[in-house]
Motif scaffolding. Structure first.
Motif, mmCIF file in Angstrom:
data_model
loop_
_atom_site.group_PDB
_atom_site.id
_atom_site.type_symbol
_atom_site.label_atom_id
_atom_site.label_comp_id
_atom_site.label_asym_id
_atom_site.label_seq_id
_atom_site.Cartn_x
_atom_site.Cartn_y
_atom_site.Cartn_z
ATOM 1 N N ARG A 31 0.835 -1.195 0.000
ATOM 2 C CA ARG A 31 0.000 0.000 0.000
ATOM 3 C C ARG A 31 0.871 1.246 0.000
ATOM 4 O O ARG A 31 2.078 1.194 0.293
ATOM 5 C CB ARG A 31 -0.940 0.020 1.201
ATOM 6 C CG ARG A 31 -0.282 0.088 2.565
ATOM 7 C CD ARG A 31 -1.313 0.397 3.635
ATOM 8 N NE ARG A 31 -1.930 1.697 3.398
ATOM 9 C CZ ARG A 31 -3.071 2.096 3.957
ATOM 10 N NH1 ARG A 31 -3.735 1.289 4.774
ATOM 11 N NH2 ARG A 31 -3.566 3.292 3.702
ATOM 12 N N LEU A 32 0.268 2.345 -0.355
ATOM 13 C CA LEU A 32 0.891 3.653 -0.264
ATOM 14 C C LEU A 32 0.434 4.309 1.037
ATOM 15 O O LEU A 32 -0.399 3.766 1.763
ATOM 16 C CB LEU A 32 0.493 4.501 -1.468
ATOM 17 C CG LEU A 32 0.771 3.891 -2.855
ATOM 18 C CD1 LEU A 32 0.079 4.711 -3.928
ATOM 19 C CD2 LEU A 32 2.259 3.784 -3.111
ATOM 20 N N ARG A 33 0.961 5.491 1.328
ATOM 21 C CA ARG A 33 0.473 6.193 2.520
ATOM 22 C C ARG A 33 -1.020 6.455 2.406
ATOM 23 O O ARG A 33 -1.761 6.429 3.388
ATOM 24 C CB ARG A 33 1.236 7.510 2.704
ATOM 25 C CG ARG A 33 2.688 7.317 3.108
ATOM 26 C CD ARG A 33 3.341 8.644 3.485
ATOM 27 N NE ARG A 33 4.751 8.451 3.794
ATOM 28 C CZ ARG A 33 5.204 8.042 4.970
ATOM 29 N NH1 ARG A 33 4.363 7.783 5.953
ATOM 30 N NH2 ARG A 33 6.503 7.894 5.187
ATOM 31 N N SER A 34 -1.463 6.732 1.206
ATOM 32 C CA SER A 34 -2.884 6.877 0.941
ATOM 33 C C SER A 34 -3.202 6.128 -0.342
ATOM 34 O O SER A 34 -2.806 6.550 -1.424
ATOM 35 C CB SER A 34 -3.263 8.358 0.805
ATOM 36 O OG SER A 34 -4.641 8.504 0.531
ATOM 37 N N GLY A 35 -3.854 4.994 -0.213
ATOM 38 C CA GLY A 35 -4.157 4.180 -1.372
ATOM 39 C C GLY A 35 -3.352 2.893 -1.385
ATOM 40 O O GLY A 35 -2.625 2.578 -0.441
ATOM 41 N N ASN A 119 -17.617 4.179 3.881
ATOM 42 C CA ASN A 119 -16.172 4.273 3.715
ATOM 43 C C ASN A 119 -15.625 3.318 2.657
ATOM 44 O O ASN A 119 -14.410 3.279 2.433
ATOM 45 C CB ASN A 119 -15.468 3.989 5.045
ATOM 46 C CG ASN A 119 -15.793 5.032 6.094
ATOM 47 O OD1 ASN A 119 -15.975 6.203 5.776
ATOM 48 N ND2 ASN A 119 -15.889 4.603 7.349
ATOM 49 N N TYR A 122 -14.466 1.092 -3.013
ATOM 50 C CA TYR A 122 -13.839 0.136 -3.920
ATOM 51 C C TYR A 122 -14.809 -0.643 -4.792
ATOM 52 O O TYR A 122 -14.395 -1.539 -5.518
ATOM 53 C CB TYR A 122 -12.957 -0.820 -3.103
ATOM 54 C CG TYR A 122 -12.016 -0.055 -2.202
ATOM 55 C CD1 TYR A 122 -11.026 0.759 -2.742
ATOM 56 C CD2 TYR A 122 -12.166 -0.086 -0.813
ATOM 57 C CE1 TYR A 122 -10.179 1.493 -1.931
ATOM 58 C CE2 TYR A 122 -11.321 0.648 0.011
ATOM 59 C CZ TYR A 122 -10.338 1.437 -0.555
ATOM 60 O OH TYR A 122 -9.507 2.176 0.256
#
Length: 244
Positions: A31-35, A119, A122
């Protein structure tokens, strides 16, 4: 009884075809910091009902999916059944590649896709419109597709997540989990890590899988293998990157 009556089964030279499986698209849990960079596993199952493909990934691994089928001397036209664990984009977006396959998804997930958790970002837009173009079968409860291939509800990550249980000669009970069990953290902690249903339901699902399985194919990690009543893994989780 089986989901497909005997008349619809693919004929083989063997009176009882052995259930086998192979991960043809290897996922990861990055994962990324966001995403997310994460890609989902896609697993090909051979059995009396013909080739079954569990999850189909999204556009980032579209070519990889076709390559994975080609390694088995197959094209999308050879796949008889596509089993979608749930309707998040990274598991279902490439379903359009399989116009001739029967598509199985749970009734509960079908309903959830119209009204996802606030939330849950996806669920791909127009996924239900796409699925309506196919030979769609909505499933519920526990049943078998054919001898040695059973499906069962696996709620937690989403309310309508489903999994497969394979009865194999070589490895015993193999659970193809989808995101009901995504990676080793959930198996080690025996707790759901990301739920759009409830953590409690996801945790109950994980514990059930750990109890029944000799091997588990998670949604986003190499296969987990039970040894001395604990799960471990042999294959490395890879994401090769090429700068161009």
């Amino acid at each position: 009884g089986a989901l497909f009556p005997p008349a619809t089964l693919v004929k083989t030279d063997r009176s009882a075809m052995t259930v086998e499986y192979k991960i043809i698209v290897h996922g990861n849990n990055l994962r990324l910091r966001s995403g997310f960079l994460a890609l989902a596993n896609a697993t090909l199952i051979t059995c009396d009902a013909g080739p079954i493909l569990f999850d189909v990934g999204h556009y980032c691994n579209r070519a990889t999916l076709l390559e994975g089928l080609a390694t088995q001397n197959m094209t999308p036209q050879d796949v008889k059944v596509v089993f979608l664990s749930h309707l998040h984009f990274d598991h279902c977006n490439n379903v359009d590649l399989f116009p001739n396959a029967k598509i199985l998804v749970s009734q509960r997930e079908w309903e959830y896709a119209s009204n996802p958790h606030e939330n849950d970002m996806y669920i791909p837009w127009m996924v239900k419109e796409q699925l309506r173009k196919h030979d769609l079968k909505l499933i519920d409860g526990e049943n078998r597709i054919t001898e040695g291939v059973h499906y069962f509800p696996a709620p937690g990550h989403t309310p309508g997540s489903f999994a497969l249980k394979l009865d194999t000669e070589k490895f015993g009970c193999v659970v193809i989990a989808g995101d009901a069990l995504k990676y080793p953290k959930e198996a080690i902690a025996q707790k759901c890590d990301m739920a759009f249903d409830t953590i409690a339901k996801g945790t109950a699902t994980i514990k059930r899988m750990l109890d029944m399985a000799d091997r588990i194919v998670p949604g986003h990690f190499p296969e987990l293998i039970k040894r001395n009543n604990h799960f471990t893994w042999e294959d490395a989780a890879e994401l090769p990157l090429i700068v161009r």
